[in-house]
Write an enzyme that holds these catalytic residues in place. Structure first.
Site, PDB file in Angstrom:
ATOM      1  N   LYS A  44       0.841  -1.204   0.000  1.00  0.00           N
ATOM      2  CA  LYS A  44       0.000   0.000   0.000  1.00  0.00           C
ATOM      3  C   LYS A  44       0.880   1.258   0.000  1.00  0.00           C
ATOM      4  CE  LYS A  44      -3.538   2.803   0.727  1.00  0.00           C
ATOM      5  NZ  LYS A  44      -4.418   3.163  -0.400  1.00  0.00           N
ATOM      6  N   CYS A 128      -1.892   9.965  -6.501  1.00  0.00           N
ATOM      7  CA  CYS A 128      -2.873   9.613  -5.479  1.00  0.00           C
ATOM      8  C   CYS A 128      -4.006  10.627  -5.506  1.00  0.00           C
ATOM      9  CB  CYS A 128      -2.273   9.636  -4.085  1.00  0.00           C
ATOM     10  SG  CYS A 128      -0.746   8.735  -3.939  1.00  0.00           S
TER      11      CYS A 128
HETATM   12  O1  RRO Z   1      -5.647   5.595  -0.579  1.00  0.00           O
HETATM   13  C1  RRO Z   1      -6.221   6.100  -1.561  1.00  0.00           C
HETATM   14  O2  RRO Z   1      -7.216   6.849  -1.455  1.00  0.00           O
HETATM   15  C2  RRO Z   1      -5.745   5.876  -2.927  1.00  0.00           C
HETATM   16  C3  RRO Z   1      -4.433   5.981  -3.335  1.00  0.00           C
HETATM   17 BR1  RRO Z   1      -3.051   6.338  -2.148  1.00  0.00          BR
HETATM   18  C4  RRO Z   1      -4.111   5.826  -4.709  1.00  0.00           C
HETATM   19  O3  RRO Z   1      -2.958   5.933  -5.164  1.00  0.00           O
HETATM   20  N1  RRO Z   1      -5.122   5.577  -5.559  1.00  0.00           N
HETATM   21  C5  RRO Z   1      -6.384   5.474  -5.163  1.00  0.00           C
HETATM   22  O4  RRO Z   1      -7.272   5.260  -5.995  1.00  0.00           O
HETATM   23  N2  RRO Z   1      -6.699   5.607  -3.838  1.00  0.00           N
END
Ligand code: RRO
Length: 309
Positions: A44, A128
Site C-alpha cells: 500500500k 494519489c
Molecule cells: O488511498 C487512496 O485513497 C488511494 C491511493 Br493512495 C491511490 O494511489 N489511488 C487510489 O485510488 N486511492
C-alpha cells in the site's frame, strides 16, 4: 505456458501481480499475497506517519468496477520497511514499495529509507487522488520535475512512477520527457481515475460518503484508458522503460491486450478485491493459454506487437 517477464532488468516469474492499494495494507494481507500466485508483493502507498484515511463508507462496488476515496490509510513507511525483510525471507519474491507524500521533503525521506531497505523496487505514486486540497502531482509537470530532481538519485534501486491517466498526447509527451531526463526505470499506468461521482438514484445520494462522494474509479470502466496510456508511453519511450499495465484487467484476454500494447507485466486491483487471490493464477493461466494458441513461445515475443489496421 510460462509467462515469465522482466521489469527493469529483474525477473518476475509471471506476468500478473497485485496492484497497490487493494488488500495490501497490513502484514496479514501482505502475507496472503506472498502465499498467492502474484509474482511480486506490491505494498500500500505509505506516508511518513500512519493514517486512518477518510471516513466510511469510502468504497463501493458496482458491476463495472469500484469507486473509492480511501484517503491513503496506511501504517506509516517504517512498518513497511519492517515487513519487507520478513516477507522477502518467507516468500522469495520481489517486493515493491509504494510511496506517497504531502511534500517533496516527505517523499525524499521515504524514498531514501526504502533505498536503504531490502525492498526490490520503489514505485513513487504521483497520482494519489482522494486527499482534500492535495492535487495529483503527475498532472503538474513542473512539480513532478522538481520532485524527481530531489528523489531520483537517492540509491541504486529501480525507481518507478505510478502515473495518473492522461487524456491528451501532449501530457504523455511531457511526462515521457521527464521520465527519460531522470532515468526512471519503470512506470505503472494507470492509477484510478480521480474525482468521479456515482449516484444512487433511489437514495438520491452519492454511493460513498467521503469527500461528498467524489472518488477514484477503477475496473472495467477504465480499461481502454489504461490501454491508451500504456500504448502511448510504449511508443514514446521506445520500450526502454518497463511498463506495468494497471486498470480493469480481469481476464487473460485483458492481460494479452496490455501485452500487445507494450506492457511488461500487469497489476490487478479491482478483480483481486472482488475475486480474491484465485485471480492471479487464473489470469496467468488464461494468458498462457492464449499465447500458446496463438503460437507465441514467450511473453516477450508478443510485447508491443499490436498491429495497425
Ligand atoms: O488511498 C487512496 O485513497 C488511494 C491511493 Br493512495 C491511490 O494511489 N489511488 C487510489 O485510488 N486511492
Amino acid at each position: 505456458m510460462e509467462t515469465k517477464t522482466k521489469i527493469a532488468g529483474a525477473e518476475l516469474n509471471s506476468f500478473v501481480l497485485n496492484a497497490s492499494g487493494v488488500r495490501d495494507t497490513t502484514l496479514e494481507e501482505l502475507e496472503i499475497i506472498g502465499k498467492s500466485n502474484s509474482s511480486a508483493i506490491v505494498m500500500k502507498s505509505c506516508t511518513i506517519e500512519p493514517r486512518e484515511g477518510n471516513p466510511e463508507p469510502r468504497c463501493a462496488e458496482t458491476p463495472l468496477g469500484i469507486i473509492q476515496s480511501m484517503g491513503w490509510p496506511n501504517l506509516g513507511y517504517k512498518k513497511y520497511i519492517e515487513f519487507t525483510s520478513l516477507l522477502k525471507e518467507k516468500y522469495h519474491k520481489p517486493i515493491i514499495a509504494s510511496t506517497a507524500g504531502f511534500s517533496t521533503k516527505e517523499y525524499k525521506e521515504i524514498t531514501s529509507a526504502f533505498q536503504n531497505s531490502p525492498v526490490d523496487f520503489i514505485e513513487v505514486s504521483v497520482s494519489c487522488p482522494n486527499i482534500e486540497n492535495h492535487p495529483q502531482v503527475g498532472y503538474d509537470f513542473e512539480a513532478t520535475e522538481e520532485l524527481l530532481s530531489q528523489i531520483s538519485n537517492l540509491g541504486p534501486k529501480p525507481l518507478g512512477l505510478k502515473l495518473p491517466a492522461y487524456l491528451d498526447f501532449i501530457q504523455q509527451k511531457q511526462m515521457a520527457k521527464i521520465i527519460k531526463k531522470f532515468g526512471i526505470s519503470f512506470i505503472s499506468c494507470i492509477n484510478s481515475i480521480g474525482n468521479v461521482l456515482i449516484v444512487d438514484s433511489e437514495r438520491e445520494t452519492p454511493v460513498i460518503k467521503s469527500r461528498k462522494g467524489f472518488g477514484g474509479l477503477s475496473g472495467d470502466y477504465i480499461k481502454p484508458i489504461a490501454l491508451g496510456n500504456v500504448r502511448g508511453f510504449f511508443e514514446l519511450l521506445g520500450g526502454e522503460v518497463s511498463i506495468f499495465g494497471v486498470g480493469g484487467i480481469k481476464t487473460g484476454q485483458d492481460a494479452f491486450e496490455f501485452l500487445l500494447a507494450g506492457a511488461d507485466a500487469v497489476q490487478v486491483g479491482t478483480v483481486f478485491e472482488k475475486e480474491g487471490i484465485n485471480c492471479f493464477e487464473r489470469i496467468n493461466r488464461e494468458l498462457g493459454e492464449i499465447l500458446e494458441r496463438k503460437g507465441y513461445s514467450s511473453v516477450s515475443e508478443a510485447k508491443g506487437k499490436l498491429k495497425y489496421l
